[in-house]
Design a protein around this motif. Structure first.
Motif, PDB file in Angstrom:
ATOM      1  N   ILE A 191       1.450 -46.050  35.752  1.00 13.89           N
ATOM      2  CA  ILE A 191       0.320 -45.117  35.713  1.00 13.89           C
ATOM      3  C   ILE A 191      -0.856 -45.742  34.972  1.00 13.89           C
ATOM      4  O   ILE A 191      -2.007 -45.656  35.430  1.00 13.89           O
ATOM      5  N   LYS A 192      -0.589 -46.400  33.859  1.00 11.80           N
ATOM      6  CA  LYS A 192      -1.646 -47.084  33.101  1.00 11.80           C
ATOM      7  C   LYS A 192      -2.324 -48.141  33.972  1.00 11.80           C
ATOM      8  O   LYS A 192      -3.558 -48.243  34.009  1.00 11.80           O
ATOM      9  N   ASN A 193      -1.530 -48.945  34.687  1.00 10.73           N
ATOM     10  CA  ASN A 193      -2.091 -49.983  35.557  1.00 10.73           C
ATOM     11  C   ASN A 193      -2.929 -49.378  36.683  1.00 10.73           C
ATOM     12  O   ASN A 193      -3.997 -49.909  37.017  1.00 10.73           O
ATOM     13  N   LEU A 194      -2.467 -48.279  37.256  1.00 13.59           N
ATOM     14  CA  LEU A 194      -3.233 -47.611  38.314  1.00 13.59           C
ATOM     15  C   LEU A 194      -4.549 -47.059  37.772  1.00 13.59           C
ATOM     16  O   LEU A 194      -5.596 -47.170  38.436  1.00 13.59           O
ATOM     17  N   GLN A 195      -4.510 -46.476  36.580  1.00 19.63           N
ATOM     18  CA  GLN A 195      -5.731 -45.951  35.978  1.00 19.63           C
ATOM     19  C   GLN A 195      -6.748 -47.070  35.738  1.00 19.63           C
ATOM     20  O   GLN A 195      -7.936 -46.904  36.027  1.00 19.63           O
ATOM     21  N   GLU A 196      -6.273 -48.211  35.248  1.00 15.78           N
ATOM     22  CA  GLU A 196      -7.165 -49.355  35.023  1.00 15.78           C
ATOM     23  C   GLU A 196      -7.738 -49.864  36.343  1.00 15.78           C
ATOM     24  O   GLU A 196      -8.929 -50.180  36.427  1.00 15.78           O
ATOM     25  N   LEU A 197      -6.904 -49.930  37.358  1.00 14.58           N
ATOM     26  CA  LEU A 197      -7.364 -50.385  38.674  1.00 14.58           C
ATOM     27  C   LEU A 197      -8.411 -49.428  39.239  1.00 14.58           C
ATOM     28  O   LEU A 197      -9.445 -49.855  39.771  1.00 14.58           O
ATOM     29  N   LEU A 198      -8.170 -48.124  39.103  1.00 13.86           N
ATOM     30  CA  LEU A 198      -9.127 -47.135  39.604  1.00 13.86           C
ATOM     31  C   LEU A 198     -10.457 -47.225  38.854  1.00 13.86           C
ATOM     32  O   LEU A 198     -11.523 -47.070  39.465  1.00 13.86           O
ATOM     33  N   GLU A 199     -10.407 -47.491  37.561  1.00 14.23           N
ATOM     34  CA  GLU A 199     -11.654 -47.658  36.794  1.00 14.23           C
ATOM     35  C   GLU A 199     -12.449 -48.852  37.319  1.00 14.23           C
ATOM     36  O   GLU A 199     -13.668 -48.781  37.463  1.00 14.23           O
ATOM     37  N   LEU A 200     -11.754 -49.950  37.605  1.00 14.76           N
ATOM     38  CA  LEU A 200     -12.427 -51.129  38.167  1.00 14.76           C
ATOM     39  C   LEU A 200     -13.004 -50.825  39.552  1.00 14.76           C
ATOM     40  O   LEU A 200     -14.125 -51.221  39.869  1.00 14.76           O
ATOM     41  N   LYS A 201     -12.226 -50.122  40.383  1.00 17.99           N
ATOM     42  CA  LYS A 201     -12.688 -49.778  41.739  1.00 17.99           C
ATOM     43  C   LYS A 201     -13.899 -48.840  41.680  1.00 17.99           C
ATOM     44  O   LYS A 201     -14.795 -48.939  42.511  1.00 17.99           O
ATOM     45  N   ALA A 202     -13.913 -47.947  40.707  1.00 16.13           N
ATOM     46  CA  ALA A 202     -14.992 -46.960  40.586  1.00 16.13           C
ATOM     47  C   ALA A 202     -16.343 -47.628  40.360  1.00 16.13           C
ATOM     48  O   ALA A 202     -17.380 -47.110  40.796  1.00 16.13           O
TER      49      ALA A 202
ATOM     50  N   GLN B  44      -9.639 -41.926  55.470  1.00 13.68           N
ATOM     51  CA  GLN B  44      -8.364 -41.323  55.095  1.00 13.68           C
ATOM     52  C   GLN B  44      -7.561 -42.185  54.114  1.00 13.68           C
ATOM     53  O   GLN B  44      -6.490 -41.771  53.669  1.00 13.68           O
ATOM     54  N   ASN B  45      -8.060 -43.380  53.771  1.00 16.20           N
ATOM     55  CA  ASN B  45      -7.326 -44.265  52.857  1.00 16.20           C
ATOM     56  C   ASN B  45      -6.983 -43.581  51.540  1.00 16.20           C
ATOM     57  O   ASN B  45      -5.863 -43.695  51.045  1.00 16.20           O
ATOM     58  N   GLY B  46      -7.937 -42.863  50.967  1.00 13.00           N
ATOM     59  CA  GLY B  46      -7.708 -42.171  49.705  1.00 13.00           C
ATOM     60  C   GLY B  46      -6.579 -41.148  49.821  1.00 13.00           C
ATOM     61  O   GLY B  46      -5.728 -41.038  48.932  1.00 13.00           O
ATOM     62  N   ALA B  47      -6.559 -40.412  50.930  1.00 12.40           N
ATOM     63  CA  ALA B  47      -5.517 -39.405  51.139  1.00 12.40           C
ATOM     64  C   ALA B  47      -4.146 -40.065  51.291  1.00 12.40           C
ATOM     65  O   ALA B  47      -3.149 -39.581  50.735  1.00 12.40           O
ATOM     66  N   VAL B  48      -4.088 -41.180  52.009  1.00 16.06           N
ATOM     67  CA  VAL B  48      -2.815 -41.895  52.187  1.00 16.06           C
ATOM     68  C   VAL B  48      -2.309 -42.392  50.841  1.00 16.06           C
ATOM     69  O   VAL B  48      -1.130 -42.206  50.487  1.00 16.06           O
ATOM     70  N   ILE B  49      -3.184 -43.001  50.064  1.00 19.44           N
ATOM     71  CA  ILE B  49      -2.801 -43.519  48.747  1.00 19.44           C
ATOM     72  C   ILE B  49      -2.385 -42.371  47.833  1.00 19.44           C
ATOM     73  O   ILE B  49      -1.398 -42.481  47.089  1.00 19.44           O
ATOM     74  N   SER B  50      -3.087 -41.251  47.898  1.00 13.76           N
ATOM     75  CA  SER B  50      -2.718 -40.077  47.091  1.00 13.76           C
ATOM     76  C   SER B  50      -1.316 -39.593  47.437  1.00 13.76           C
ATOM     77  O   SER B  50      -0.525 -39.262  46.541  1.00 13.76           O
ATOM     78  N   HIS B  51      -0.993 -39.555  48.722  1.00  9.15           N
ATOM     79  CA  HIS B  51       0.353 -39.137  49.145  1.00  9.15           C
ATOM     80  C   HIS B  51       1.406 -40.107  48.604  1.00  9.15           C
ATOM     81  O   HIS B  51       2.471 -39.674  48.140  1.00  9.15           O
ATOM     82  N   LEU B  52       1.116 -41.392  48.672  1.00  9.52           N
ATOM     83  CA  LEU B  52       2.061 -42.388  48.165  1.00  9.52           C
ATOM     84  C   LEU B  52       2.301 -42.201  46.667  1.00  9.52           C
ATOM     85  O   LEU B  52       3.441 -42.229  46.197  1.00  9.52           O
ATOM     86  N   ILE B  53       1.218 -41.991  45.919  1.00 11.44           N
ATOM     87  CA  ILE B  53       1.340 -41.811  44.475  1.00 11.44           C
ATOM     88  C   ILE B  53       2.101 -40.525  44.167  1.00 11.44           C
ATOM     89  O   ILE B  53       2.979 -40.492  43.300  1.00 11.44           O
ATOM     90  N   GLN B  54       1.778 -39.475  44.894  1.00 12.95           N
ATOM     91  CA  GLN B  54       2.429 -38.188  44.664  1.00 12.95           C
ATOM     92  C   GLN B  54       3.935 -38.268  44.895  1.00 12.95           C
ATOM     93  O   GLN B  54       4.716 -37.690  44.152  1.00 12.95           O
ATOM     94  N   ASP B  55       4.352 -39.011  45.912  1.00 15.32           N
ATOM     95  CA  ASP B  55       5.764 -39.094  46.274  1.00 15.32           C
ATOM     96  C   ASP B  55       6.538 -40.154  45.494  1.00 15.32           C
ATOM     97  O   ASP B  55       7.766 -40.154  45.507  1.00 15.32           O
ATOM     98  N   ALA B  56       5.832 -41.060  44.818  1.00 11.50           N
ATOM     99  CA  ALA B  56       6.486 -42.175  44.139  1.00 11.50           C
ATOM    100  C   ALA B  56       6.931 -41.802  42.724  1.00 11.50           C
ATOM    101  O   ALA B  56       6.285 -40.999  42.050  1.00 11.50           O
ATOM    102  N   THR B  57       8.025 -42.409  42.304  1.00  9.30           N
ATOM    103  CA  THR B  57       8.442 -42.316  40.906  1.00  9.30           C
ATOM    104  C   THR B  57       7.746 -43.454  40.171  1.00  9.30           C
ATOM    105  O   THR B  57       7.931 -44.621  40.530  1.00  9.30           O
ATOM    106  N   LEU B  58       6.922 -43.112  39.194  1.00  7.44           N
ATOM    107  CA  LEU B  58       6.116 -44.104  38.487  1.00  7.44           C
ATOM    108  C   LEU B  58       6.423 -44.086  36.998  1.00  7.44           C
ATOM    109  O   LEU B  58       6.607 -43.015  36.405  1.00  7.44           O
ATOM    110  N   SER B  59       6.430 -45.271  36.404  1.00  6.36           N
ATOM    111  CA  SER B  59       6.608 -45.384  34.955  1.00  6.36           C
ATOM    112  C   SER B  59       5.262 -45.162  34.274  1.00  6.36           C
ATOM    113  O   SER B  59       4.202 -45.176  34.918  1.00  6.36           O
ATOM    114  N   GLN B  60       5.295 -45.003  32.958  1.00  5.42           N
ATOM    115  CA  GLN B  60       4.054 -44.880  32.191  1.00  5.42           C
ATOM    116  C   GLN B  60       3.198 -46.136  32.383  1.00  5.42           C
ATOM    117  O   GLN B  60       1.978 -46.054  32.499  1.00  5.42           O
ATOM    118  N   GLU B  61       3.865 -47.306  32.429  1.00  2.00           N
ATOM    119  CA  GLU B  61       3.148 -48.574  32.637  1.00  2.00           C
ATOM    120  C   GLU B  61       2.489 -48.608  34.022  1.00  2.00           C
ATOM    121  O   GLU B  61       1.350 -49.052  34.162  1.00  2.00           O
TER     122      GLU B  61
END
Length: 149
Positions: free
Chosen positions: A114-125, A95-112
């Motif tokens: 989002i860019k950092n999260l995308q880079e992190l997800l690419e590394l995790k992938a 369920q970790n992915g679902a919890v993290i998805s909920h956090l991201i969905q509810d959070a106010t995020l800057s463009q920076e």
């Protein structure tokens, strides 16, 4: 000197710590002013919370004349990391992915952000398993229950 050891703090204590982290070094008067305004708490309540945080060794206190000065003994970064780890430890690893998805969905995020999260997800992938294994005790989640019905 800030500790790296995790300290468990209540929701109300988080409010005090946020003021201390923001100021670095702060008087009880400033903490009280901020939290009376934001939370509507009484001075005695705020002083009780400060005292608890000193007892838990989350705050260091020193005296400057008649004023008390407070500094964090735990870093905001380490405390947030510990809180995040605790949150994820409360659910099945699947369920970790679902919890993290909920956090991201509810959070106010800057463009920076989002860019950092995308880079992190690419590394995790690059090293992510096809399926996250469940490590829960039998009966603690529904992963095992469907096999034994």
């Amino acid at each position: 000197m800030q500790s790296t050891a995790p300290v468990t703090i209540s929701e109300a204590e988080w409010e005090v710590m946020r003021v201390v982290w923001a100021h670095g070094s702060v008087t009880s008067r400033i903490i009280i002013e901020v939290l009376e305004d934001k939370m509507g708490w009484k001075e005695s309540t705020i002083k009780t919370l400060i005292g608890r945080l000193v007892d838990k060794m989350a705050l260091d206190t020193s005296k400057d004349g008649r004023r008390f000065i407070y500094k964090a003994k735990v870093s905001e970064e380490n405390t947030v990391k510990s809180y995040s780890e605790e949150l994820l430890s409360r659910v099945c690893d699947k369920q970790n992915g679902a919890v993290i998805s909920h956090l991201i969905q509810d959070a106010t995020l800057s463009q920076e952000d989002i860019k950092n999260l995308q880079e992190l997800l690419e590394l995790k992938a690059a090293n992510a398993p096809e399926v996250v294994p469940c490590r829960c005790a039998f009966g603690q989640c529904d992963c095992h229950l469907e096999k034994h019905v």
